[in-house]
Design a protein around this motif. Structure first.
Motif, short mmCIF file in Angstrom:
data_model
loop_
_atom_site.label_atom_id
_atom_site.label_comp_id
_atom_site.label_asym_id
_atom_site.label_seq_id
_atom_site.Cartn_x
_atom_site.Cartn_y
_atom_site.Cartn_z
N TYR A 171 1.08 -0.83 -0.22
CA TYR A 171 -0.04 0.08 0.26
C TYR A 171 0.64 0.49 0.24
O TYR A 171 0.79 2.32 -0.60
CB TYR A 171 -0.62 0.36 1.20
N ASP A 172 2.08 1.14 0.53
CA ASP A 172 3.10 2.63 0.90
C ASP A 172 2.80 3.14 -0.49
O ASP A 172 3.77 3.97 -0.63
CB ASP A 172 4.13 2.00 1.92
N VAL A 173 4.01 1.32 -0.95
CA VAL A 173 4.56 1.87 -2.27
C VAL A 173 3.56 2.80 -3.68
O VAL A 173 4.25 3.49 -3.89
CB VAL A 173 5.22 0.11 -2.88
N VAL A 174 2.29 1.96 -3.53
CA VAL A 174 1.90 2.61 -4.19
C VAL A 174 1.18 3.60 -3.89
O VAL A 174 0.56 4.82 -4.67
CB VAL A 174 0.80 1.26 -3.96
N ALA A 175 1.31 4.36 -2.69
CA ALA A 175 0.28 5.59 -2.15
C ALA A 175 1.72 6.42 -2.89
O ALA A 175 1.16 7.70 -3.29
CB ALA A 175 0.32 5.50 -0.53
N ILE A 176 2.92 6.43 -2.50
CA ILE A 176 4.22 6.96 -2.83
C ILE A 176 4.05 7.12 -3.89
O ILE A 176 4.35 8.60 -4.60
CB ILE A 176 5.20 6.74 -2.25
N GLN A 177 3.83 5.91 -4.77
CA GLN A 177 3.87 6.30 -6.89
C GLN A 177 3.43 7.15 -7.01
O GLN A 177 3.62 7.88 -7.93
CB GLN A 177 4.41 4.92 -7.37
N ASN A 178 1.84 6.66 -6.67
CA ASN A 178 0.63 8.07 -7.07
C ASN A 178 0.41 9.04 -6.20
O ASN A 178 -0.20 9.99 -7.01
CB ASN A 178 -0.69 6.62 -6.78
N LYS A 179 0.26 9.09 -5.50
CA LYS A 179 0.69 10.13 -4.55
C LYS A 179 1.74 11.38 -4.25
O LYS A 179 1.58 12.50 -3.91
CB LYS A 179 0.06 10.31 -3.34
N GLY A 180 2.89 10.64 -4.46
CA GLY A 180 4.37 11.91 -3.84
C GLY A 180 4.34 11.80 -2.82
O GLY A 180 4.10 11.23 -2.41
N THR A 181 5.73 12.55 -2.29
CA THR A 181 6.10 11.87 -1.45
C THR A 181 5.05 12.73 0.19
O THR A 181 5.41 12.53 1.18
CB THR A 181 7.38 12.83 -1.24
N ASN A 182 4.05 12.89 -0.06
CA ASN A 182 2.80 13.48 0.55
C ASN A 182 2.69 12.42 1.39
O ASN A 182 0.99 13.03 2.35
CB ASN A 182 2.22 14.68 0.31
N ALA A 183 2.32 11.88 0.46
CA ALA A 183 1.20 10.24 0.72
C ALA A 183 1.39 9.76 1.95
O ALA A 183 2.82 10.02 2.90
CB ALA A 183 1.72 8.88 -0.44
N ALA A 184 0.17 9.59 2.42
CA ALA A 184 -0.05 8.83 4.67
C ALA A 184 0.61 7.33 4.19
O ALA A 184 -0.36 7.10 3.18
CB ALA A 184 -1.45 9.24 4.79
N THR A 185 1.24 6.92 5.06
CA THR A 185 2.12 5.38 4.61
C THR A 185 1.65 4.97 6.16
O THR A 185 2.00 5.49 6.72
CB THR A 185 3.44 5.94 4.04
#
Length: 160
Positions: free
Chosen positions: A111-125
């Motif tokens: 989930y974290d990887v996909v969140a960062i890939q799609n939402k950038g460095t501000n993604a909640a992980t």
């Protein structure tokens, strides 16, 4: 403070979450429900986090952070003791299925990887973003073309 820290089953847990947020925002001289000495380990960890990231950590510790049995964002129990990862509001879809995994942690990391890939460095992980520097580094491929991290052979990934 005027922000949501989550919902807690125990009054003491809610009071401690409030204390931790107050300490992060206002420092050790702020009034807390319990002695500041009870939070020494937390104070060390919170120094390394932004206010926003620390609030996300506190929310994840709440008793109703996520639906299902998982304590991680984007993860729910699936059939046959597997864990499913999904993310919302990605690529124009309400929900994007990431896959099923043998462990809750594997699903949370996917989930974290996909969140960062799609939402950038501000993604909640779920985990510290520094563990995903490869995913945050811009490369020649678009975010949609970047593979997920390796997982066990029993994991399956389906990104539509």
């Amino acid at each position: 403070m005027d922000f949501q820290l989550g919902i807690y089953d125990e009054e003491e847990s809610a009071a401690k979450a409030y204390d931790l947020a107050a300490l992060k925002f206002f420092g050790t001289s702020t009034q807390t429900n319990f002695p500041v000495t009870e939070y020494e380990k937390d104070l060390e960890m919170m120094e390394k986090k932004t206010k926003k990231d620390y609030l996300e950590i506190l929310r994840r510790k709440s008793d109703c952070f996520s639906r299902g049995a998982s304590k991680y964002r984007g993860v729910a129990r699936h059939h046959h003791n597997r864990w499913e990862a999904r993310i919302g509001n990605v690529r124009g879809k309400k929900s994007l299925y990431i896959g099923t995994f043998s462990t809750e942690e594997e699903a949370a990391r996917a989930y974290d990887v996909v969140a960062i890939q799609n939402k950038g460095t501000n993604a909640a992980t779920n985990f510290d973003k520094s563990t995903y520097t490869r995913s945050m580094t811009p490369g020649p491929n678009s975010a949609e073309d970047q593979p997920l991290p390796p997982t066990t052979t029993t994991s399956s990934h389906h990104i539509n």
